[in-house]
Design a protein around this motif. Structure first.
Motif, short mmCIF file in Angstrom:
data_model
loop_
_atom_site.label_atom_id
_atom_site.label_comp_id
_atom_site.label_asym_id
_atom_site.label_seq_id
_atom_site.Cartn_x
_atom_site.Cartn_y
_atom_site.Cartn_z
N PHE A 13 0.92 -1.19 -0.06
CA PHE A 13 0.09 -0.04 0.10
C PHE A 13 0.72 1.06 -0.03
CE2 PHE A 13 -1.90 3.34 2.29
CZ PHE A 13 -3.18 3.72 1.54
N HIS A 14 1.89 1.41 1.04
CA HIS A 14 2.71 2.41 1.01
C HIS A 14 3.36 2.55 -0.16
CE1 HIS A 14 1.93 3.55 5.28
NE2 HIS A 14 1.67 2.61 5.20
N GLU A 15 4.31 1.73 -0.89
CA GLU A 15 4.95 1.83 -2.00
C GLU A 15 4.08 2.23 -2.96
OE1 GLU A 15 6.92 -2.07 -2.16
OE2 GLU A 15 8.32 -1.69 -0.92
N THR A 16 2.97 1.86 -3.33
CA THR A 16 2.10 2.24 -4.27
C THR A 16 1.64 3.44 -4.15
OG1 THR A 16 1.28 -0.19 -4.52
CG2 THR A 16 -0.10 1.67 -5.67
N LEU A 17 1.26 4.07 -3.02
CA LEU A 17 0.71 5.39 -2.73
C LEU A 17 2.12 6.29 -3.11
CD1 LEU A 17 -1.16 7.31 -1.66
CD2 LEU A 17 -0.31 6.80 0.65
#
Length: 92
Positions: A13-17
């Motif tokens: 999630f964090h990497e995608t964001l």
């Protein structure tokens, strides 16, 4: 209670964001520290309530971004990061 799956999804999630923000410098900076962030997350309490709260914050960020409300997303992200910082400080 699959903590490894939770951690993997949280990381994704964090990497995608970060990768979708359109800021190459921010994305490169996050990639440079992502292993450290992952290691810090391992010190957070693995409680259902904490994970449910984090997932709720992730959902609120995604919904705000989907409706084009960057200010709301930033507000939720600030709260999310503040919550994690408090938990890490308490874990010391």
């Amino acid at each position: 209670r699959d903590w490894e799956a939770c951690e993997s999804l949280d990381t994704r999630f964090h990497e995608t964001l970060v990768s979708r923000c359109g800021n190459a410098l921010l994305a490169a900076s996050y990639r440079a520290i992502s292993d450290r962030v992952r290691a810090l997350r391992r010190h957070l309490p693995r409680k259902r309530e904490r994970i449910a709260g984090a997932l709720g914050e992730h959902e609120a960020v995604a919904r705000a971004l989907a409706r084009g409300d960057g200010d709301a997303a930033a507000t939720v992200l600030a709260r999310h990061v503040g919550n994690v910082m408090r938990l890490l400080s308490a874990a010391r």
